[in-house]
Write an enzyme that holds these catalytic residues in place. Structure first.
Site, PDB file in Angstrom:
ATOM      1  N   GLY A  39      28.402 -25.007 -24.670  1.00 55.27           N
ATOM      2  CA  GLY A  39      29.033 -24.108 -23.712  1.00 55.27           C
ATOM      3  C   GLY A  39      28.046 -23.588 -22.688  1.00 55.27           C
ATOM      4  O   GLY A  39      26.984 -24.169 -22.487  1.00 55.27           O
ATOM      5  N   HIS A  42      27.089 -25.631 -16.938  1.00 52.46           N
ATOM      6  CA  HIS A  42      26.586 -25.626 -15.561  1.00 52.46           C
ATOM      7  C   HIS A  42      26.782 -27.016 -14.978  1.00 52.46           C
ATOM      8  O   HIS A  42      27.342 -27.903 -15.636  1.00 52.46           O
ATOM      9  CB  HIS A  42      25.114 -25.189 -15.525  1.00 52.46           C
ATOM     10  CG  HIS A  42      24.249 -25.945 -16.497  1.00 52.46           C
ATOM     11  ND1 HIS A  42      23.986 -27.291 -16.364  1.00 52.46           N
ATOM     12  CD2 HIS A  42      23.623 -25.551 -17.623  1.00 52.46           C
ATOM     13  CE1 HIS A  42      23.215 -27.681 -17.354  1.00 52.46           C
ATOM     14  NE2 HIS A  42      22.986 -26.651 -18.150  1.00 52.46           N
ATOM     15  N   HIS A  45      26.143 -30.102 -17.122  1.00 50.10           N
ATOM     16  CA  HIS A  45      27.197 -30.497 -18.063  1.00 50.10           C
ATOM     17  C   HIS A  45      28.349 -31.174 -17.327  1.00 50.10           C
ATOM     18  O   HIS A  45      28.924 -32.146 -17.817  1.00 50.10           O
ATOM     19  CB  HIS A  45      27.773 -29.270 -18.790  1.00 50.10           C
ATOM     20  CG  HIS A  45      26.797 -28.547 -19.667  1.00 50.10           C
ATOM     21  ND1 HIS A  45      26.303 -27.303 -19.356  1.00 50.10           N
ATOM     22  CD2 HIS A  45      26.238 -28.889 -20.852  1.00 50.10           C
ATOM     23  CE1 HIS A  45      25.488 -26.896 -20.314  1.00 50.10           C
ATOM     24  NE2 HIS A  45      25.417 -27.847 -21.230  1.00 50.10           N
ATOM     25  N   ASP A 158      17.334 -33.071 -22.543  1.00 49.13           N
ATOM     26  CA  ASP A 158      16.870 -32.982 -23.933  1.00 49.13           C
ATOM     27  C   ASP A 158      16.564 -34.404 -24.404  1.00 49.13           C
ATOM     28  O   ASP A 158      17.270 -34.963 -25.243  1.00 49.13           O
ATOM     29  CB  ASP A 158      17.950 -32.334 -24.804  1.00 49.13           C
ATOM     30  CG  ASP A 158      18.228 -30.908 -24.381  1.00 49.13           C
ATOM     31  OD1 ASP A 158      17.292 -30.089 -24.434  1.00 49.13           O
ATOM     32  OD2 ASP A 158      19.356 -30.617 -23.966  1.00 49.13           O
ATOM     33  N   SER A 194      21.255 -23.990 -19.517  1.00 49.40           N
ATOM     34  CA  SER A 194      21.975 -22.729 -19.771  1.00 49.40           C
ATOM     35  C   SER A 194      20.973 -21.580 -19.904  1.00 49.40           C
ATOM     36  O   SER A 194      21.289 -20.427 -19.615  1.00 49.40           O
ATOM     37  CB  SER A 194      22.802 -22.834 -21.050  1.00 49.40           C
ATOM     38  OG  SER A 194      23.657 -23.948 -20.958  1.00 49.40           O
TER      39      SER A 194
HETATM   40  O1  PAF Z   1      22.358 -30.375 -26.298  1.00 48.49           O
HETATM   41  C1  PAF Z   1      23.113 -29.521 -26.816  1.00 48.49           C
HETATM   42  O2  PAF Z   1      23.786 -28.756 -26.132  1.00 48.49           O
HETATM   43  C2  PAF Z   1      23.197 -29.421 -28.342  1.00 48.49           C
HETATM   44  O3  PAF Z   1      21.965 -29.656 -28.924  1.00 48.49           O
HETATM   45  C3  PAF Z   1      24.273 -30.351 -28.932  1.00 48.49           C
HETATM   46  C4  PAF Z   1      23.958 -31.816 -28.692  1.00 48.49           C
HETATM   47  C5  PAF Z   1      25.631 -30.011 -28.339  1.00 48.49           C
HETATM   48  C6  PAF Z   1      24.340 -30.141 -30.453  1.00 48.49           C
HETATM   49  O4  PAF Z   1      24.635 -28.829 -30.774  1.00 48.49           O
END
Ligand code: PAF
Length: 290
Positions: A39, A42, A45, A158, A194
């Site tokens: 959640g 931004h 996403h 990430d 975020s």
């Molecule tokens: O990257 C993220 O937002 C989190 O690590 C994920 C992949 C949703 C797992 O909680």
């Protein structure tokens, strides 16, 4: 019209409801993509959702702040939660369904199974956030098995997480294609996150200097500067910019993430450092010239 789209966006919290939606789409021969998120959505996403739409007919966005990937002194409690706003953004980006389980849905009493991925979990965030990738691997395995999409999209922001998930899906024969999407940056270069919302105006005004230092280091590597020297210069620049503790600034093999002392193969430059109380991470690909 925008409000209507958000209002009519289907949101489910139980695995039973998620599966029944997905099974109905499958019966119609549709392809399904999953975009897992925590959640506080931004533009980064939303780019994942738009990318997912190019691979699939229906996009499911999961929104779950996963407690098991936060350490005891980390920001789980204060992590931004804004489901209504997120649903609006998801609807605007064109996803078909939000899956927003509760902590009790995901981890019912007696839950005692975890997934550990060795290899790419070692070093970098794995070294300074013990248990983090175990929490990520466990929740992502659950989300993939709950939804069983054709493809799941994760951001390269990430990058270590992406490599951990790729390895886990391969090792466990989970029948889902994993797609990595490029980092989305603010105009000044700061990687969207975020956690940028935690930055004060003053911190925000220098936050992009991490990216600038990494970028200069990639140019130096291309010019033949020895790895150790390029990394030392970048560390000094990040400290001079006002960052505090640097958790790591490291050149790694782009695939298995093994440390590299020489720049002789496709690599990735990684950094995690604190700006005030906020921990920012970034990474850049570095390809040796032909
Ligand atoms: O990257 C993220 O937002 C989190 O690590 C994920 C992949 C949703 C797992 O909680």
């Amino acid at each position: 019209m925008a409000m209507n789209a958000a209002r009519s966006l289907d949101t489910v919290s139980s695995v039973v409801d998620l599966r029944s939606r997905v099974q109905a789409w499958r019966a119609d021969g549709l392809r399904i993509a999953l975009v897992p998120t925590m959640g506080a959505l931004h533009e980064g996403h939303l780019s994942l959702i738009r990318r997912a739409k190019t691979f699939a007919d229906k996009v499911v966005v999961s929104i779950f702040v996963n407690p098991t990937q936060f350490g005891p002194t980390e920001d789980f409690a204060k992590y931004p939660r804004q489901l209504d706003e997120d649903r609006f953004r998801v609807a605007m980006a064109g996803a078909a369904l939000v899956f927003a389980p509760t902590v009790e849905d995901m981890y019912p009493p007696g839950f005692c199974t975890t997934i550990t991925v060795e290899g790419p979990s070692h070093g970098l965030c794995g070294a300074v956030r013990p248990g983090h990738f175990q929490g990520v691997a466990t929740v992502v395995t659950k989300l993939l098995l709950q939804c069983l999409p054709d493809v799941a999209i994760f951001g390269e922001k990430d990058y270590q997480q992406l490599q951990v998930i790729r390895r886990m899906v391969r090792d466990l024969d989970i029948p889902v294609e994993i797609d990595g999407a490029p980092i989305v940056r603010e105009v000044d270069g700061l990687a969207m996150s975020s956690r940028n919302a935690y930055l004060s105006d003053k911190e925000r005004s220098v936050a992009n200097l991490m990216y600038k230092a990494l970028h200069r280091a990639t140019l130096a590597l291309h010019d033949g500067t020895p790895v150790a020297q390029a990394l030392d210069t970048a560390r000094a620049e990040i400290t001079a910019a006002g960052f505090g503790k640097i958790d790591y600034l490291d050149l790694r093999d782009a695939d298995g993430l093994a440390p590299l002392e020489a720049f002789d193969r496709p690599a990735r430059l990684f950094c995690a450092a604190f700006l005030g109380k906020t921990r920012l991470i970034d990474n850049i690909p570095v390809e040796p010239r032909e």
